[in-house]
Design an enzyme around this catalytic site. Sequence first.
Site, PDB file in Angstrom:
ATOM      1  N   GLU A  92       0.822  -1.206   0.000  1.00 19.03           N
ATOM      2  CA  GLU A  92       0.000   0.000   0.000  1.00 19.03           C
ATOM      3  C   GLU A  92       0.860   1.261   0.000  1.00 19.03           C
ATOM      4  OE1 GLU A  92      -3.749  -1.595   2.751  1.00 19.03           O
ATOM      5  OE2 GLU A  92      -2.577   0.143   3.361  1.00 19.03           O
ATOM      6  N   CYS A 341      -4.085   1.654   8.036  1.00 22.08           N
ATOM      7  CA  CYS A 341      -2.894   1.119   7.372  1.00 22.08           C
ATOM      8  C   CYS A 341      -2.980  -0.407   7.293  1.00 22.08           C
ATOM      9  CB  CYS A 341      -1.650   1.543   8.150  1.00 22.08           C
ATOM     10  SG  CYS A 341      -0.115   0.976   7.425  1.00 22.08           S
TER      11      CYS A 341
END
Length: 356
Positions: A92, A341
């Site tokens: 990511e 996250c």
Amino acid sequence: MSKESIYGLTMAQLTDWLMERGHKKFRATQVWDWLYRKRVTTFAEMTNVNKDCLQLLEDHFAIETMSEHVRQESKDGTIKFLFRLQDGNLIETVLMRHKYGFSVCVTTQVGCNIGCSFCASGLLTKNRDLSSGEIVEQIMKVQFHLDQVGKEERVSHVVVMGIGEPFDNFQNTVDFLEIIKDHKGLAIGARHITVSTSGLAHKIYEFADLKLQVNLAVSLHAPNNELRSRIMKINKAFPIEKLMDSINYYIEKTNRRVTYEYILIKDVNDHKEEALQLAELIGDKRHLSYVNLIPYNPVDEHSQYQRSEPEAISQFFDTLKKKGINCGVRLEHGTDIDAACGQLRSKQEKKKVKVN
């Protein structure tokens, strides 16, 4: 066999590599300019570099080693990218828009072994470290996006707060910092870069000695060992006393402010008592300390944890302020997408398992 990312070379390493193979020093400067200023995606576009040099680069390196797999865009302008690496792993990267410019949050590892009990990143344990080139390429991919949408803007700030523990991938992280700071390349100012650690005390000492002038953030999340060990297993290896000793060394060595990241979790670490303990922990280093209060982003797999109530957040903030602690509540980004996250990556990996 996959080629190494050319983004993984510092300017000095690129210069040495080319000179060792018979090329003049200025060739490295030309290549560097094509990579980071003109931002080409193939070696063939480097029109003022001779064919022998281009062929050498083509034979040994790749410019693009990852591809965009998924993109999520928030109403507030935040974009979360999920990139697929050459080996099929997913990582990511997040682009955030601020009044002061564009900030990118990068990932340093495929998965994470720190194992914080509230975090989505650790749902998938560490597979491997990212190379310095793979970390740099995240910045480049986001910059390519800005170039393509015609923003005529550049990535101005970087936070090393994505999936993984940067200090568990120390040398690659340090090389990454050197590459993106280079004034002939991306030229991202050191004071616009923040590296976050969960508290690897021995690496904080090492980081301090490098005097990189970048900002240090420490994921604290609890002011005492009993609570911190319960929610962050890293505290058993590096208890708060050892962690604070390393932070104090960093402050004395660099004279730079340290940011303490503190996720507020309902009825876990958000009481006035914890705020008072935190103020006492920071103590006489308050002039070079800042507490970043972060409302928790709920994660399905950690349903036992909830976001603190607004009243609890306000009380915690006010208590710190009254004790003379510099603090703020973090402005949230991407709340309408997979904001936490590791959340997007975890969901995509689960889809792969279901398909297989």
